[in-house]
Design a protein around this motif. Structure first.
Motif, PDB file in Angstrom:
ATOM      1  N   UNK A  60       0.827  -1.208   0.000  1.00  0.00           N
ATOM      2  CA  UNK A  60       0.000   0.000   0.000  1.00  0.00           C
ATOM      3  C   UNK A  60       0.865   1.264   0.000  1.00  0.00           C
ATOM      4  N   UNK A  61       1.963   1.252   0.731  1.00  0.00           N
ATOM      5  CA  UNK A  61       2.864   2.409   0.742  1.00  0.00           C
ATOM      6  C   UNK A  61       3.515   2.587  -0.632  1.00  0.00           C
ATOM      7  N   UNK A  62       3.931   1.479  -1.238  1.00  0.00           N
ATOM      8  CA  UNK A  62       4.524   1.551  -2.574  1.00  0.00           C
ATOM      9  C   UNK A  62       3.498   2.065  -3.574  1.00  0.00           C
ATOM     10  N   UNK A  63       2.282   1.541  -3.495  1.00  0.00           N
ATOM     11  CA  UNK A  63       1.219   1.958  -4.412  1.00  0.00           C
ATOM     12  C   UNK A  63       0.914   3.448  -4.255  1.00  0.00           C
ATOM     13  N   UNK A  64       0.834   3.914  -3.021  1.00  0.00           N
ATOM     14  CA  UNK A  64       0.544   5.330  -2.772  1.00  0.00           C
ATOM     15  C   UNK A  64       1.634   6.207  -3.394  1.00  0.00           C
ATOM     16  N   UNK A  65       2.875   5.811  -3.236  1.00  0.00           N
ATOM     17  CA  UNK A  65       3.967   6.568  -3.835  1.00  0.00           C
ATOM     18  C   UNK A  65       3.908   6.559  -5.353  1.00  0.00           C
ATOM     19  N   UNK A  66       3.579   5.401  -5.924  1.00  0.00           N
ATOM     20  CA  UNK A  66       3.475   5.293  -7.379  1.00  0.00           C
ATOM     21  C   UNK A  66       2.330   6.157  -7.906  1.00  0.00           C
ATOM     22  N   UNK A  67       1.186   6.073  -7.255  1.00  0.00           N
ATOM     23  CA  UNK A  67       0.035   6.860  -7.701  1.00  0.00           C
ATOM     24  C   UNK A  67       0.316   8.364  -7.597  1.00  0.00           C
ATOM     25  N   UNK A  68       1.068   8.757  -6.581  1.00  0.00           N
ATOM     26  CA  UNK A  68       1.427  10.164  -6.440  1.00  0.00           C
ATOM     27  C   UNK A  68       2.385  10.607  -7.556  1.00  0.00           C
ATOM     28  N   UNK A  69       3.196   9.676  -8.056  1.00  0.00           N
ATOM     29  CA  UNK A  69       4.174   9.984  -9.094  1.00  0.00           C
ATOM     30  C   UNK A  69       3.565   9.960 -10.500  1.00  0.00           C
ATOM     31  N   UNK A  70       2.483   9.201 -10.706  1.00  0.00           N
ATOM     32  CA  UNK A  70       1.946   9.034 -12.058  1.00  0.00           C
ATOM     33  C   UNK A  70       1.566  10.343 -12.756  1.00  0.00           C
ATOM     34  N   UNK A  71       0.985  11.327 -12.083  1.00  0.00           N
ATOM     35  CA  UNK A  71       0.701  12.578 -12.809  1.00  0.00           C
ATOM     36  C   UNK A  71       1.972  13.226 -13.379  1.00  0.00           C
ATOM     37  N   UNK A  72       3.049  13.203 -12.637  1.00  0.00           N
ATOM     38  CA  UNK A  72       4.311  13.752 -13.146  1.00  0.00           C
ATOM     39  C   UNK A  72       4.837  12.904 -14.305  1.00  0.00           C
ATOM     40  N   UNK A  73       4.682  11.583 -14.195  1.00  0.00           N
ATOM     41  CA  UNK A  73       5.101  10.697 -15.284  1.00  0.00           C
ATOM     42  C   UNK A  73       4.287  10.971 -16.543  1.00  0.00           C
ATOM     43  N   UNK A  74       2.987  11.179 -16.370  1.00  0.00           N
ATOM     44  CA  UNK A  74       2.124  11.462 -17.522  1.00  0.00           C
ATOM     45  C   UNK A  74       2.541  12.778 -18.180  1.00  0.00           C
ATOM     46  N   UNK A  75       2.807  13.783 -17.375  1.00  0.00           N
ATOM     47  CA  UNK A  75       3.222  15.075 -17.922  1.00  0.00           C
ATOM     48  C   UNK A  75       4.563  14.949 -18.643  1.00  0.00           C
ATOM     49  N   UNK A  76       5.508  14.241 -18.042  1.00  0.00           N
ATOM     50  CA  UNK A  76       6.823  14.055 -18.665  1.00  0.00           C
ATOM     51  C   UNK A  76       6.695  13.258 -19.958  1.00  0.00           C
TER      52      UNK A  76
END
Length: 153
Positions: A68-84
């Motif tokens: 769950x901690x890994x998933x939360x971190x990944x989900x928080x990063x995905x918007x930046x990944x999408x923008x990049x």
């Protein structure tokens, strides 16, 4: 395992993505000063678990809180990944898309999202092609972008 690595004393490879169990086994063997037979190199396209429960069992040693901690971190990063990814696609930056695809392939596989991991792998492979054009980059970026958007909802 490459002979040069063995010459340096490498005696084991932990295939990526490394599960908690694989890491623990490797460290315990090293601490026990055991040198088990070399582990063959991982396949180019690993079999990813389907769904969170399978991912928790296979990659997180059954530790749901760690997942769950890994998933939360990944989900928080995905918007930046999408923008990049969108910037890289629009700018025709194949090396950036290759790097992003490589990173996302592992993260999505660890999350138990094999279809999205496959899309990331397709992006990585397309972006590695010499002279790849913007149309092809868009063909492989857009489905991955949509998968990331779906996960962020």
């Amino acid at each position: 395992m490459p002979a040069a690595w063995a010459a340096l004393g490498v005696w084991r490879l932990v295939p990526k993505p490394a599960s908690v169990k694989a890491l623990i086994d490797c460290v315990e063997a090293a601490l026990a000063e055991e040198a088990p037979p070399p582990v063959p190199s991982p396949a180019s396209t690993p079999a990813w678990p389907q769904g969170a429960a399978a991912a928790i069992d296979s990659h997180f040693g059954g530790d749901q809180a760690l997942y769950q901690a890994f998933r939360a971190g990944a989900l928080a990063q995905f918007p930046a990944d999408r923008a990049a990814g969108t910037r890289a696609y629009l700018g025709g930056d194949a090396p950036a898309l290759r790097h992003l695809g490589h990173s996302l392939r592992t993260v999505l596989g660890l999350l138990g999202e094999p279809e999205a991991a496959q899309l990331a792998w397709q992006l990585q492979k397309a972006a590695e092609q010499p002279g790849v054009d913007a149309d092809r980059l868009g063909e492989v970026w857009r489905p991955l972008d949509a998968a990331l958007a779906r996960l962020c909802r």
